[in-house]
Design an enzyme around this catalytic site. Structure first.
Site, PDB file in Angstrom:
ATOM      1  N   VAL A  73       0.814  -1.224   0.000  1.00 55.78           N
ATOM      2  CA  VAL A  73       0.000   0.000   0.000  1.00 55.78           C
ATOM      3  C   VAL A  73       0.841   1.264   0.000  1.00 55.78           C
ATOM      4  O   VAL A  73       0.611   2.177  -0.806  1.00 55.78           O
ATOM      5  CB  VAL A  73      -0.966  -0.011   1.209  1.00 55.78           C
ATOM      6  CG1 VAL A  73      -1.676   1.328   1.326  1.00 55.78           C
ATOM      7  CG2 VAL A  73      -1.987  -1.120   1.059  1.00 55.78           C
TER       8      VAL A  73
ATOM      9  N   GLY B 223       4.053   1.757  -0.818  1.00 59.87           N
ATOM     10  CA  GLY B 223       4.841   1.900  -2.032  1.00 59.87           C
ATOM     11  C   GLY B 223       3.998   2.357  -3.214  1.00 59.87           C
ATOM     12  O   GLY B 223       4.382   3.272  -3.955  1.00 59.87           O
TER      13      GLY B 223
ATOM     14  N   SER C 177       5.470   9.445   7.501  1.00 59.94           N
ATOM     15  CA  SER C 177       4.282   9.302   8.330  1.00 59.94           C
ATOM     16  C   SER C 177       3.059   9.860   7.612  1.00 59.94           C
ATOM     17  O   SER C 177       3.141  10.861   6.907  1.00 59.94           O
ATOM     18  CB  SER C 177       4.455  10.029   9.661  1.00 59.94           C
ATOM     19  OG  SER C 177       3.270   9.929  10.439  1.00 59.94           O
TER      20      SER C 177
ATOM     21  N   LYS D 130      11.649   9.740  13.231  1.00 60.69           N
ATOM     22  CA  LYS D 130      10.400   9.036  12.937  1.00 60.69           C
ATOM     23  C   LYS D 130      10.038   8.077  14.078  1.00 60.69           C
ATOM     24  O   LYS D 130       8.859   7.914  14.419  1.00 60.69           O
ATOM     25  CB  LYS D 130      10.542   8.255  11.627  1.00 60.69           C
ATOM     26  CG  LYS D 130       9.329   7.382  11.262  1.00 60.69           C
ATOM     27  CD  LYS D 130       8.026   8.165  11.206  1.00 60.69           C
ATOM     28  CE  LYS D 130       6.911   7.436  10.477  1.00 60.69           C
ATOM     29  NZ  LYS D 130       6.614   6.089  10.941  1.00 60.69           N
TER      30      LYS D 130
ATOM     31  N   HIS E 260       8.593  10.170  16.749  1.00 61.80           N
ATOM     32  CA  HIS E 260       7.258  10.549  16.272  1.00 61.80           C
ATOM     33  C   HIS E 260       6.261   9.442  16.598  1.00 61.80           C
ATOM     34  O   HIS E 260       5.169   9.687  17.126  1.00 61.80           O
ATOM     35  CB  HIS E 260       7.292  10.810  14.766  1.00 61.80           C
ATOM     36  CG  HIS E 260       5.945  10.843  14.102  1.00 61.80           C
ATOM     37  ND1 HIS E 260       5.217   9.686  13.839  1.00 61.80           N
ATOM     38  CD2 HIS E 260       5.182  11.862  13.643  1.00 61.80           C
ATOM     39  CE1 HIS E 260       4.071  10.000  13.265  1.00 61.80           C
ATOM     40  NE2 HIS E 260       4.019  11.317  13.133  1.00 61.80           N
ATOM     41  N   ASN E 261       6.634   8.200  16.290  1.00 62.13           N
ATOM     42  CA  ASN E 261       5.731   7.083  16.536  1.00 62.13           C
ATOM     43  C   ASN E 261       5.521   6.849  18.025  1.00 62.13           C
ATOM     44  O   ASN E 261       4.423   6.485  18.453  1.00 62.13           O
ATOM     45  CB  ASN E 261       6.267   5.814  15.874  1.00 62.13           C
ATOM     46  CG  ASN E 261       6.036   5.811  14.375  1.00 62.13           C
ATOM     47  OD1 ASN E 261       5.851   6.853  13.760  1.00 62.13           O
ATOM     48  ND2 ASN E 261       6.058   4.643  13.780  1.00 62.13           N
TER      49      ASN E 261
ATOM     50  N   GLU F  35       3.109   9.274  19.079  1.00 58.97           N
ATOM     51  CA  GLU F  35       1.817   8.818  18.560  1.00 58.97           C
ATOM     52  C   GLU F  35       1.191   7.796  19.513  1.00 58.97           C
ATOM     53  O   GLU F  35      -0.017   7.846  19.789  1.00 58.97           O
ATOM     54  CB  GLU F  35       2.026   8.206  17.175  1.00 58.97           C
ATOM     55  CG  GLU F  35       0.793   7.649  16.508  1.00 58.97           C
ATOM     56  CD  GLU F  35       1.136   6.977  15.190  1.00 58.97           C
ATOM     57  OE1 GLU F  35       0.730   5.817  14.994  1.00 58.97           O
ATOM     58  OE2 GLU F  35       1.832   7.613  14.361  1.00 58.97           O
TER      59      GLU F  35
END
Length: 492
Positions: free
Chosen positions: A22, A24, A138, A193, A196-197, A200
Site C-alpha cells: 500500500v 509503495g 508518516s 520518525k 514521532h511514533n 503517537e
C-alpha cells in the site's frame, strides 16, 4: 504481461521504487502526480502487472520486472527507494542492488527501520561510494497518496538529488512550508520518525483513557461521545487523532450498535514505541508517558488473564458523582496537560540523542514537519515550533513561558481527573504518570538521596553531597565493618 513499451531500458525514470504494498503504490502515484517518472519493481511480477493495468494505468510509471532492468531505467545519479519490510528484507535487497549501482548512486530506505540499522547501512554503503538515506514517512495510506510528512537523514550529499521529489510530494503546512526537510546524518531521520511514533503511542493512549473515563465513569453512551471529541477538535486539542476519534464514536455496525464496542480490546504494536522507550533508557532521558502507552498495549493483550482476574479478584467500578459537564471539562485539561508532558519528553529525548550522535537536530524544524500529513498532526505543533524558534536550545517545553502557563491553567482539572480515576478504579496510567513527571521535574528535592545512601550502604557505590561541589564522590562505612574501599562511580 508487462508492457514492453513501458519498460524501455533507456534511462528516463527519475526514481525507482521497490515494493508495491500500500505505501509503495501510493508514494509512486503521488510522485507521478507531481510530474516524476517512476520505475516500479516488486519481487512478484504479477503485482507489477496488476498495478500498471489498474491504478497506474494512466500515470508516468514504468514496470521493471528485474532489478537489472530497474537500474537500467534510471537517470544518474540513480535513486532507488526501498518500500519493503524492515529488517532482513532491507539488507537482502541492498545486497542485490549494490553490484548494479555506481559511485554516487542513492539507496533510500522508506520503511520503519530501526535507526541503529540505518547508521550501520549508511557507513557500509558510503564505504562503497554510494549514498544512503533512511527516511521516516508518516501519514499512512492517505498521507502517502496525497502528502505525507517525510523525515530524511543519512548521506548529506544525496539530499540535493532527492529534495525536489520529496518536497514536491510532502504535505504542506498552513504557512506553505513542505513537511519535509533534511534531518541529519546517518540514522537521524529514522530516529526522529521513531520518536514521532512513540509520541503517537502516547497521543492514542491519552485519548483512549478519556474515552474510558467518560464511558465507564459517567456512563455517557458511546454515540453521545462523538460531540465531545468533535468539540475538543475545535479548540486546543485540534488534531487528526481527535478528529478520527469523533468519527469512530459515531460509526455504527450493521445492526446499529457502535462498532467500536465490538472491537476486541487488545491493541497491537509494531515496535517503534518500544524502541523509543529502550532508547530513552539507554540515553538516560525519561519518556514515562510513552512507556505507559507501550505497557498499556501489552496489558491489553493479556485478554484471557484479565478476564480470569476480573472473575477471581473482581472488577468493581464506582461511577463518578460529579456532573458530566465538569468531568468533560477536567478531562479536556488532563488530556491537554498530559499531551504537553509527552511532547516535552519526546523532544528532550531527541535533544539528548542529537548530542550523543552529533546530529545537530533542529527541534523547531522537526515540529514544523509534523504540522501536516502525519498521524500526530495538530494545531498544538505550531505552538511547539514557535517555542523552539524563540529558544532553539530550550531544555524542555515545560520551561517555555507559553507551555508553562498552559499547563498551570490545566493543572487543577488534571489532578481532579487522576483522583476521580483512582477512586473509581479505572486505570489512567498516562495521565497519572505524566502528572508524576511534572511534579518530579519541578521538585527542588527528591528522595533519590535515600536511594544513593542505600546503594552506598550495600554496594559502596558512593554519593555526592549537597554541601560540596558536584563531581566529588564520598563513601561511608555505614556498619563500621565495611571498610573504606568504594566500588567506584558509574552509570548503569
Amino acid at each position: 504481461m508487462i508492457d514492453v513499451e513501458r519498460t524501455t531500458l533507456e534511462p528516463h525514470a527519475d526514481i525507482g521504487v521497490i515494493g508495491l504494498a500500500v505505501m509503495g503504490r501510493n508514494l509512486i502515484l503521488n510522485m507521478a502526480d507531481h510530474g516524476f517518472t517512476v520505475a516500479a519493481h516488486n519481487r512478484t511480477t504479477e503485482r507489477i502487472d496488476e498495478f500498471l493495468a489498474g491504478e497506474a494505468a494512466d500515470a508516468t510509471v514504468v514496470g521493471a520486472p528485474t532489478l537489472e532492468e530497474l537500474v537500467a531505467t534510471l537517470v544518474r545519479p540513480r535513486r532507488v527507494m526501498l518500500m519493503v519490510r524492515a529488517g532482513t528484507p532491507v539488507d537482502a535487497t541492498i545486497d542485490k542492488l549494490v553490484p548494479l549501482l555506481e559511485p554516487g548512486d542513492i539507496i533510500i530506505d522508506g520503511g520503519n527501520s530501526e535507526y541503529t540499522d540505518t547508521i550501520r547501512r549508511t557507513s557500509h554503503l558510503e564505504g562503497r561510494g554510494l549514498h544512503f538515506i533512511g527516511t521516516g514517512i508518516s501519514g499512512g495510506e492517505e498521507g502517502a497518496r496525497h502528502g505525507p510528512s517525510i523525515m530524511p537523514g543519512g548521506s548529506a550529499g544525496a539530499w540535493e538529488h532527492v529534495r525536489p521529489i520529496f518536497q514536491s510530494i510532502a504535505a504542506v503546512a498552513d504557512d506553505g512550508a513542505p513537511c519535509c526537510d533534511w534531518i541529519g546524518s546517518d540514522g537521524a531521520g529514522h530516529y526522529v520518525k521513531m520518536v514521532h511514533n512513540g509520541i503517537e503511542y502516547g497521543d492514542m493512549q491519552v485519548i483512549a483513557e478519556a474515552y474510558d473515563l467518560l464511558r465507564r465513569g459517567t456512563g455517557i453512551p458511546t454515540p453521545d461521545l462523538a460531540p465531545v471529541f468533535a468539540d475538543w477538535n475545535r479548540g486546543k486539542l485540534d488534531s487528526f487523532l481527535i478528529e478520527i476519534t469523533a468519527d469512530i464514536m459515531r460509526f455504527r455496525d450493521e445492526d446499529g450498535d457502535p462498532l467500536v464496542e465490538k472491537i476486541l480490546d487488545a491493541a497491537g504494536q509494531k515496535g517503534t514505541g518500544k524502541w523509543t522507550v529502550i532508547s530513552s533508557m539507554l540515553i538516560g532521558m525519561p519518556t514515562s508517558l510513552i512507556a505507559e502507552a507501550v505497557y498499556g498495549r501489552i496489558v491489553s493483550s493479556l485478554v484471557e488473564q484479565r478476564l480470569e482476574a476480573a472473575t477471581e479478584i473482581g472488577s468493581p467500578v464506582e461511577p463518578f458523582d460529579d456532573p458530566a459537564d465538569e468531568v468533560i471539562a477536567d478531562l479536556h485539561d488532563a488530556l491537554y496537560a498530559s499531551k504537553i508532558v509527552s511532547y516535552a519528553q519526546g523532544f528532550m529525548l531527541m535533544a539528548a540523542a542529537s548530542t550523543e550522535h552529533g546530529w545537530d537536530l533542529d527541534l523547531g524544524s522537526i515540529a514544523g514537519l509534523w504540522r501536516a500529513g502525519c498521524i500526530i498532526r495538530s494545531r498544538f505543533l505550531n505552538d511547539i515550533t514557535a517555542a523552539f524558534r524563540r529558544a532553539p536550545d530550550l531544555p524542555s517545553l515545560l520551561l517555555d513561558p507559553f507551555f508553562r502557563d498552559e499547563i498551570a491553567a490545566a493543572e487543577p482539572g488534571w489532578r481532579r481527573t487522576v483522583v476521580r480515576a483512582v477512586r473509581a478504579g479505572i486505570p489512567a496510567p498516562a495521565y497519572s504518570s505524566a502528572l508524576a513527571f511534572y511534579d518530579a521535574y519541578r521538585s527542588v528535592r527528591l528522595p533519590a538521596n535515600l536511594i544513593q545512601a542505600q546503594r552506598d550502604y550495600f554496594g559502596a557505590h558512593t554519593y555526592e553531597r549537597i554541601d560540596r561541589p558536584r563531581g566529588e564522590h564520598f563513601h561511608t562505612n555505614w556498619t563500621g565493618t565495611g571498610g573504606a574501599t568504594s566500588a567506584g562511580t558509574y552509570e548503569a
